[in-house]
Design an enzyme around this catalytic site. Structure first.
Site, PDB file in Angstrom:
ATOM      1  N   ARG A  15       0.807  -1.218   0.000  1.00 43.47           N
ATOM      2  CA  ARG A  15       0.000   0.000   0.000  1.00 43.47           C
ATOM      3  C   ARG A  15       0.847   1.279   0.000  1.00 43.47           C
ATOM      4  NH1 ARG A  15      -3.524  -2.324   4.868  1.00 43.47           N
ATOM      5  NH2 ARG A  15      -1.669  -3.648   4.976  1.00 43.47           N
ATOM      6  N   GLY A 101       7.996  -3.955  12.294  1.00 41.92           N
ATOM      7  CA  GLY A 101       8.870  -2.957  11.673  1.00 41.92           C
ATOM      8  C   GLY A 101       8.113  -1.757  11.148  1.00 41.92           C
ATOM      9  N   ALA A 378      34.441  41.130  -2.567  1.00 42.18           N
ATOM     10  CA  ALA A 378      33.357  40.461  -3.298  1.00 42.18           C
ATOM     11  C   ALA A 378      33.910  39.709  -4.500  1.00 42.18           C
ATOM     12  CB  ALA A 378      32.339  41.491  -3.757  1.00 42.18           C
ATOM     13  N   ASN A 384      40.947  26.048  -6.186  1.00 43.25           N
ATOM     14  CA  ASN A 384      41.563  24.982  -5.386  1.00 43.25           C
ATOM     15  C   ASN A 384      41.749  23.689  -6.160  1.00 43.25           C
ATOM     16  OD1 ASN A 384      38.748  24.740  -5.494  1.00 43.25           O
ATOM     17  ND2 ASN A 384      38.694  23.493  -3.655  1.00 43.25           N
ATOM     18  N   TYR A 385      41.197  23.608  -7.352  1.00 38.62           N
ATOM     19  CA  TYR A 385      41.150  22.335  -8.059  1.00 38.62           C
ATOM     20  C   TYR A 385      41.796  22.493  -9.423  1.00 38.62           C
ATOM     21  CZ  TYR A 385      38.969  18.009  -9.816  1.00 38.62           C
ATOM     22  OH  TYR A 385      38.724  16.762 -10.330  1.00 38.62           O
TER      23      TYR A 385
HETATM   24  C1  UD1 Z   1      -1.205  -6.634  11.711  1.00 37.95           C
HETATM   25  C2  UD1 Z   1      -2.079  -7.490  12.616  1.00 37.95           C
HETATM   26  C3  UD1 Z   1      -3.286  -6.652  13.047  1.00 37.95           C
HETATM   27  C4  UD1 Z   1      -2.813  -5.406  13.757  1.00 37.95           C
HETATM   28  C5  UD1 Z   1      -1.835  -4.627  12.874  1.00 37.95           C
HETATM   29  C6  UD1 Z   1      -1.233  -3.511  13.687  1.00 37.95           C
HETATM   30  C7  UD1 Z   1      -1.864  -9.816  11.943  1.00 37.95           C
HETATM   31  C8  UD1 Z   1      -2.517 -10.935  11.192  1.00 37.95           C
HETATM   32  N1  UD1 Z   1      -2.523  -8.655  11.896  1.00 37.95           N
HETATM   33  O1  UD1 Z   1      -1.952  -6.323  10.561  1.00 37.95           O
HETATM   34  O2  UD1 Z   1      -4.090  -7.411  13.895  1.00 37.95           O
HETATM   35  O3  UD1 Z   1      -3.914  -4.601  14.099  1.00 37.95           O
HETATM   36  O4  UD1 Z   1      -0.767  -5.476  12.421  1.00 37.95           O
HETATM   37  O5  UD1 Z   1      -0.432  -2.653  12.902  1.00 37.95           O
HETATM   38  O6  UD1 Z   1      -0.852 -10.026  12.556  1.00 37.95           O
HETATM   39  N2  UD1 Z   1       5.242  -9.360   7.961  1.00 37.95           N
HETATM   40  C9  UD1 Z   1       6.250 -10.275   7.771  1.00 37.95           C
HETATM   41  N3  UD1 Z   1       6.000 -11.399   7.071  1.00 37.95           N
HETATM   42  C10 UD1 Z   1       4.766 -11.691   6.561  1.00 37.95           C
HETATM   43  C11 UD1 Z   1       3.727 -10.741   6.766  1.00 37.95           C
HETATM   44  C12 UD1 Z   1       4.001  -9.582   7.475  1.00 37.95           C
HETATM   45  O7  UD1 Z   1       7.384 -10.075   8.211  1.00 37.95           O
HETATM   46  O8  UD1 Z   1       4.620 -12.752   5.945  1.00 37.95           O
HETATM   47  C13 UD1 Z   1       5.533  -8.122   8.711  1.00 37.95           C
HETATM   48  C14 UD1 Z   1       5.305  -6.869   7.895  1.00 37.95           C
HETATM   49  O9  UD1 Z   1       6.490  -6.502   7.231  1.00 37.95           O
HETATM   50  C15 UD1 Z   1       4.911  -5.850   8.952  1.00 37.95           C
HETATM   51  C16 UD1 Z   1       4.257  -6.694  10.040  1.00 37.95           C
HETATM   52  O10 UD1 Z   1       4.666  -8.026   9.811  1.00 37.95           O
HETATM   53  O11 UD1 Z   1       6.030  -5.178   9.475  1.00 37.95           O
HETATM   54  C17 UD1 Z   1       2.744  -6.589  10.010  1.00 37.95           C
HETATM   55  O12 UD1 Z   1       2.283  -7.046   8.769  1.00 37.95           O
HETATM   56  P1  UD1 Z   1       1.135  -6.287   7.973  1.00 37.95           P
HETATM   57  O13 UD1 Z   1       0.893  -6.993   6.711  1.00 37.95           O
HETATM   58  O14 UD1 Z   1       1.432  -4.848   7.907  1.00 37.95           O
HETATM   59  O15 UD1 Z   1      -0.084  -6.559   8.953  1.00 37.95           O
HETATM   60  P2  UD1 Z   1      -1.344  -5.658   9.197  1.00 37.95           P
HETATM   61  O16 UD1 Z   1      -2.338  -5.924   8.112  1.00 37.95           O
HETATM   62  O17 UD1 Z   1      -0.973  -4.271   9.452  1.00 37.95           O
HETATM   63 CA    CA Z   2       0.853  -3.107   9.227  1.00 44.45          CA
END
Ligand code: UD1
Ligand code: CA
Length: 456
Positions: A15, A101, A378, A384-385
């Protein structure tokens, strides 16, 4: 029992519509993931594991020296699948905190709360009440307010979507629990992903205590899925910094037009005009004025310094009572001694400007050392180069450089020497001497201007 932190950062961030992985998008000049790593470090855990995957090379290249262990998730099958990649590194006695993250402003205070209330049995979830919970996992409770589960927006019923209590994506539990629960995750949901949030169901079935811990401020657990959310968080953070500075005796003429992308230490009675950007590490002494539209990056400034509008100053040390600008550019390695003056349309690079010396207009001073009370006319240029190498220019105390002079480096101008305007200086000039290189002026007597044909 050891504390281990897992940071989930493998997702693409669809997104964001970006070629940059989401967690590298900066908040206040620093990638989101770095904010999260720093918050984790405050807890002094035994290990920080970062689950990465999408655009892995870009992430690893950026965080080369980060004190974390990298765990690759080759396919992004969901947050539960991501955490499962770390299971081989956990001991059942460990306590585990899971962070996202893309939730960059989580405070170490909230994280400390999360572990303080943790027992081997429990599952602690960071939650909040949001005005607008769109896109987030909703907290489902029973009639006794006990947490029963987390439902993702895409799986929620109309009625569940009206719930404003949300899960922040941050939790703490024992490794023993995770080792037992994660292999049982299903992916029978709207997104066909292994949701980490399904472990709440398992905890309920096993009658484990589930604690919802409210974040101190809702903004600190605001997740970033879109650029709009990132900018909202940026503005929140900037306004907080501005308020903090105001409360310590700094005047920000407009707190909504001030940006701190680094660290700023400021003395008292400093006035910062509108649209000032601070980057890196900046210190400002007492009684300073920073004019509008100015960028300060890694600058050290003593007391009573005045920076007029539209200056860009980087990696520069400024002693007290200096005046700079408007429209001056000080590049890395510049050093201004007490009372030095840099005027408009002047560029300084890797140069030391001695006490009370003046470079007031339209000049370039690079790779140079100026003594005290030097006057640079002024349009002076240090050449220098030579096309291959940089050379140094040295100008002694009280020297006077006439306007529109070129000083071809390497060259030395002695103390009290004078350079006549319009000179090209290629040889050293001894102390106290006048040096000129310009062509002698001629007067052509009885000369007449040409006149247009037909008008004679
Ligand atoms: C997630 C939570 C949701 C919560 C929200 C808060 C789940 C299923 N949902 O949703 O309940 O309200 O965070 O911000 O956990 N990631 C991975 N590997 C994957 C998928 C995701 O490392 O396979 C990491 C993403 O990089 C991200 C984090 O996990 O940093 C959250 O994933 P994202 O897809 O953003 O989850 P949300 O839909 O925000
Ligand atoms: Ca998220």
């Amino acid at each position: 029992m050891a504390l281990k932190v897992i940071i989930l950062a493998a997702g693409q961030g669809k997104r964001m519509y970006s070629s940059l992985p989401k967690v590298l998008h900066p908040l206040a000049g620093k990638p989101m993931l770095q904010w999260v790593i720093e918050a984790a470090q405050v807890l002094n855990p035994e290990n920080i594991y970062v689950v990465y995957g999408h655009a892995g090379e870009q992430i690893l290249a950026f965080f080369q020296d980060a004190p974390v262990q990298w765990i690759r998730q080759t396919a992004q099958l969901g947050t539960g699948h991501a955490v499962a990649q770390v299971l081989p590194y956990l001991n059942p006695e460990d306590e585990v905190i899971i962070l996202c993250g893309d939730v960059p402003l989580i405070s170490s205070q909230t994280l400390a709360l999360l572990t303080r209330q943790l027992t081997q049995q429990a599952l602690n979830l960071v939650i909040a009440k949001f005005e607008n919970p769109t896109g987030l996992g909703r907290i489902i409770r029973d009639e006794h307010s006990q947490i029963l589960g987390i439902v993702e927006e895409k799986d929620a019923t109309e009625q569940q979507r009206t719930i404003r209590e949300i899960y922040a994506g941050i939790l703490a539990t024992s490794a023993a629990n995770l080792l037992r629960w994660l292999p049982k995750l299903s992916h029978a949901n709207a997104q066909q992903e292994y949701y980490l949030t399904e472990i709440v169901d398992f905890a309920v079935n096993e009658n484990r205590p589930i604690n919802g811990i409210f974040a101190k401020r809702p903004e600190e657990i605001q997740g970033v899925n879109t650029r709009s959310q990132l900018i909202q968080l940026e503005r929140y953070y900037q306004l907080q910094q501005a308020e903090r500075l105001l409360s310590t005796g700094v005047t920000l003429l407009d707190p909504t037009r001030f940006d701190l992308r680094g660290e700023l230490a400021v003395g008292q009675d400093v006035i910062i005009d509108v649209n000032v950007i601070i980057e890196g590490k900046v210190t400002i002494g007492n009684h300073c004025y920073i004019g509008p539209n100015t960028v300060l990056k890694n600058v050290q400034m003593a007391d009573h310094v005045e920076i007029l509008a539209n200056c860009v100053i980087e990696t520069t040390v400024i002693a007290s009572h200096c005046t700079i600008g408007p429209f001056a550019r000080l590049r890395p390695g510049s050093q201004l001694a007490q009372g030095a003056k840099i005027g408009n349309f002047v560029e300084i690079k890797q140069a030391t400007i001695g006490p009370k010396s003046k470079v007031n207009h339209l000049s370039y001073i690079g790779d140079a050392t100026l003594g005290e009370q030097v006057n640079i006319g002024a349009g002076t240029i240090t050449c220098n180069y030579d096309g291959a190498n940089k050379h140094h220019t040295e100008i002694g105390d009280h020297a006077f450089i006439g306007s529109n002079s070129q000083l071809v480096a390497p060259v030395k101008i002695g103390e009290w020497a004078t350079i006549g305007a319009g000179s090209t200086i290629t040889k050293d000039v001894p102390s106290g001497q006048l040096s000129l290189s310009r062509v002698k002026q001629q007067i052509i007597p009885h000369w007449q201007r040409p006149v247009k044909k037909g008008k004679e």
